[in-house]
Design a protein around this motif. Structure first.
Motif, PDB file in Angstrom:
ATOM      1  N   SER A 121      -1.923  13.877   0.421  1.00 18.45           N
ATOM      2  CA  SER A 121      -2.940  12.808   0.444  1.00 18.45           C
ATOM      3  C   SER A 121      -2.516  11.709   1.421  1.00 18.45           C
ATOM      4  N   PHE A 122      -1.223  11.443   1.527  1.00 18.47           N
ATOM      5  CA  PHE A 122      -0.736  10.460   2.513  1.00 18.47           C
ATOM      6  C   PHE A 122      -1.018  10.942   3.940  1.00 18.47           C
ATOM      7  N   ASP A 123      -0.831  12.235   4.175  1.00 20.81           N
ATOM      8  CA  ASP A 123      -1.096  12.778   5.521  1.00 20.81           C
ATOM      9  C   ASP A 123      -2.567  12.597   5.885  1.00 20.81           C
ATOM     10  N   ALA A 160       9.023   0.547   9.288  1.00 26.78           N
ATOM     11  CA  ALA A 160      10.160   1.114   8.541  1.00 26.78           C
ATOM     12  C   ALA A 160       9.719   2.005   7.390  1.00 26.78           C
ATOM     13  N   CYS A 161       8.452   1.902   6.981  1.00 27.50           N
ATOM     14  CA  CYS A 161       7.952   2.728   5.864  1.00 27.50           C
ATOM     15  C   CYS A 161       8.168   4.207   6.174  1.00 27.50           C
ATOM     16  N   ILE A 162       8.790   4.926   5.230  1.00 27.98           N
ATOM     17  CA  ILE A 162       9.078   6.355   5.442  1.00 27.98           C
ATOM     18  C   ILE A 162       8.098   7.260   4.689  1.00 27.98           C
ATOM     19  N   GLY A 163       7.054   6.659   4.108  1.00 32.14           N
ATOM     20  CA  GLY A 163       6.016   7.475   3.470  1.00 32.14           C
ATOM     21  C   GLY A 163       6.488   8.257   2.264  1.00 32.14           C
ATOM     22  N   CYS A 164       7.441   7.677   1.513  1.00 30.41           N
ATOM     23  CA  CYS A 164       7.990   8.437   0.378  1.00 30.41           C
ATOM     24  C   CYS A 164       7.043   8.482  -0.817  1.00 30.41           C
ATOM     25  N   GLY A 165       6.277   7.416  -1.023  1.00 33.35           N
ATOM     26  CA  GLY A 165       5.343   7.379  -2.150  1.00 33.35           C
ATOM     27  C   GLY A 165       5.902   6.716  -3.400  1.00 33.35           C
ATOM     28  N   ALA A 166       7.099   6.151  -3.322  1.00 34.37           N
ATOM     29  CA  ALA A 166       7.661   5.477  -4.501  1.00 34.37           C
ATOM     30  C   ALA A 166       6.778   4.324  -4.951  1.00 34.37           C
ATOM     31  N   CYS A 167       6.133   3.666  -3.976  1.00 35.04           N
ATOM     32  CA  CYS A 167       5.248   2.534  -4.297  1.00 35.04           C
ATOM     33  C   CYS A 167       4.123   2.990  -5.221  1.00 35.04           C
ATOM     34  N   VAL A 168       3.589   4.176  -4.965  1.00 31.15           N
ATOM     35  CA  VAL A 168       2.518   4.732  -5.805  1.00 31.15           C
ATOM     36  C   VAL A 168       3.069   5.057  -7.191  1.00 31.15           C
ATOM     37  N   MET A 177      -1.566   0.916  -1.807  1.00 31.80           N
ATOM     38  CA  MET A 177      -1.814  -0.215  -0.904  1.00 31.80           C
ATOM     39  C   MET A 177      -0.585  -0.584  -0.072  1.00 31.80           C
ATOM     40  N   LEU A 178       0.624  -0.472  -0.628  1.00 36.71           N
ATOM     41  CA  LEU A 178       1.802  -0.882   0.152  1.00 36.71           C
ATOM     42  C   LEU A 178       1.989   0.068   1.329  1.00 36.71           C
ATOM     43  N   PHE A 179       1.882   1.375   1.064  1.00 36.76           N
ATOM     44  CA  PHE A 179       2.013   2.365   2.132  1.00 36.76           C
ATOM     45  C   PHE A 179       0.934   2.161   3.200  1.00 36.76           C
ATOM     46  N   VAL A 180      -0.329   2.082   2.768  1.00 35.71           N
ATOM     47  CA  VAL A 180      -1.429   1.980   3.741  1.00 35.71           C
ATOM     48  C   VAL A 180      -1.332   0.663   4.502  1.00 35.71           C
ATOM     49  N   VAL A 225      10.559  -1.276  -5.749  1.00 44.05           N
ATOM     50  CA  VAL A 225      11.203   0.051  -5.660  1.00 44.05           C
ATOM     51  C   VAL A 225      11.268   0.583  -4.231  1.00 44.05           C
ATOM     52  N   CYS A 226      10.602  -0.073  -3.303  1.00 46.94           N
ATOM     53  CA  CYS A 226      10.492   0.492  -1.939  1.00 46.94           C
ATOM     54  C   CYS A 226      11.866   0.630  -1.286  1.00 46.94           C
ATOM     55  N   PRO A 227      12.237   1.821  -0.848  1.00 51.60           N
ATOM     56  CA  PRO A 227      13.558   1.988  -0.226  1.00 51.60           C
ATOM     57  C   PRO A 227      13.661   1.333   1.141  1.00 51.60           C
ATOM     58  N   LYS A 228      12.569   0.896   1.700  1.00 50.35           N
ATOM     59  CA  LYS A 228      12.602   0.217   3.002  1.00 50.35           C
ATOM     60  C   LYS A 228      12.216  -1.254   2.882  1.00 50.35           C
ATOM     61  N   GLU A 229      12.145  -1.756   1.658  1.00 52.00           N
ATOM     62  CA  GLU A 229      11.885  -3.174   1.395  1.00 52.00           C
ATOM     63  C   GLU A 229      10.630  -3.677   2.119  1.00 52.00           C
ATOM     64  N   ILE A 230       9.590  -2.845   2.106  1.00 49.57           N
ATOM     65  CA  ILE A 230       8.313  -3.264   2.700  1.00 49.57           C
ATOM     66  C   ILE A 230       7.736  -4.381   1.819  1.00 49.57           C
ATOM     67  N   SER A 231       7.318  -5.470   2.452  1.00 52.82           N
ATOM     68  CA  SER A 231       6.856  -6.646   1.712  1.00 52.82           C
ATOM     69  C   SER A 231       5.379  -6.512   1.333  1.00 52.82           C
TER      70      SER A 231
HETATM   71  S1  SF4 Z   1       7.784   2.973  -1.205  1.00 52.66           S
HETATM   72 FE1  SF4 Z   1       8.009   1.847   0.732  1.00 52.66          FE
HETATM   73  S2  SF4 Z   1       8.755   3.382   2.187  1.00 52.66           S
HETATM   74 FE2  SF4 Z   1       7.947   4.529   0.433  1.00 52.66          FE
HETATM   75  S3  SF4 Z   1       5.756   4.938   1.026  1.00 52.66           S
HETATM   76 FE3  SF4 Z   1       5.786   3.045  -0.170  1.00 52.66          FE
HETATM   77  S4  SF4 Z   1       5.861   1.407   1.392  1.00 52.66           S
HETATM   78 FE4  SF4 Z   1       6.515   3.306   2.407  1.00 52.66          FE
END
Ligand code: SF4
Ligand code: FES
Length: 249
Positions: A121-123, A160-168, A177-180, A225-231
């Protein structure tokens, strides 16, 4: 170290799944969490038990593949800030501890097997607009295009977002929303990305909604939880970009 693992086992998308217990013995505190699972899997294979399926690739915090909910927290609670599951070490746990390991849980991330979920779904959100399709010329041309330091820094922070999905996985609304917002904001900072900015935000948000992700209710579990500290500031920026864009694209 000797540990008890309670691991989510699920044969496929149709199986209901359940937690099963395994003993992890003689684990070095210097192992990463994924190396510990490798050791457990070697033991299971020797016993003729199917190994635990989990995702990983780079194992150095770059690819976003590792995706485990450890003791209820995506990527684990007790880790250094700005790190993913693959950078979590066993010294963070206590000898004799029981550790619960589950996959990301969200309607838009269906479990495929055990700890592996489908994040395509992220792709599809990226395919809806997370790119630049205008001709930006060759590399020397790009280097001659001046970009202010603040804009460049902010674009790098979002990239820096690596698209891991932890935010979801952390969000009670399973919001993406954080990823997008990281993807939208990254490109919206840069002159090459501004040309399509209005179309991009509408299309990516529409795809996010179509995939079944929830909305943001400003509790910032995602950022925590974001491993890349996205704000979460990027969510505010995405909302501003959205309001500036025309309704029909
Ligand atoms: S948790 Fe952080 S790095 Fe992972 S998809 Fe979400 S915004 Fe990107
Ligand atoms: S395996 Fe690549 S980020 Fe963890």
């Amino acid at each position: 170290m000797n540990l008890t693992l309670k691991v989510w086992r699920q044969k496929n998308g149709q199986d209901q799944g359940r937690l099963e217990s395994y003993e992890a013995q003689n684990i070095s505190p210097d192992m990463s969490f994924l190396e510990m699972l490798d050791v457990v899997n070697e033991g299971l294979t020797q016993q003729g038990v199917e190994p635990i399926a989990f995702d990983s690739d780079c194992r150095e915090g770059i690819c976003g593949m590792c995706s485990l909910v450890i003791n209820g927290v995506p990527h684990g609670a007790d880790r250094e800030s700005g790190t993913a599951t693959c950078q979590l070490h066993m010294r963070r746990f206590k000898d004799g501890e029981t550790i619960t390991i589950e996959p990301w849980r969200a309607q838009a991330f269906p479990v495929l097997k055990d700890l592996v979920c489908n994040r395509s779904s992220f792709d599809r959100i990226i395919a809806a607009g997370g790119f630049v399709s205008v001709d930006t010329g060759g590399t020397p041309d790009a280097n001659t295009l001046p970009i202010g330091k603040n804009a460049a820094d902010r674009a790098m922070d979002a990239a820096a977002c690596i698209g891991c999905g932890a935010c979801v996985a952390a969000c009670k609304n399973a919001s993406a929303m954080l990823f997008v917002s990281a993807k939208v904001s990254h490109l919206a900072q840069l002159p090459q990305g501004k040309v399509e900015a209005k179309d991009r935000v509408r299309k990516m948000v529409a795809q996010m909604d179509a995939e079944g992700f929830g909305n943001c209710s400003n509790q910032s579990e995602c950022e925590a939880v974001c491993p890349k500290e996205i704000s979460v500031d990027f969510i505010a920026q995405m909302n501003r970009e959205y309001l500036k864009s025309p309704r029909e694209v």
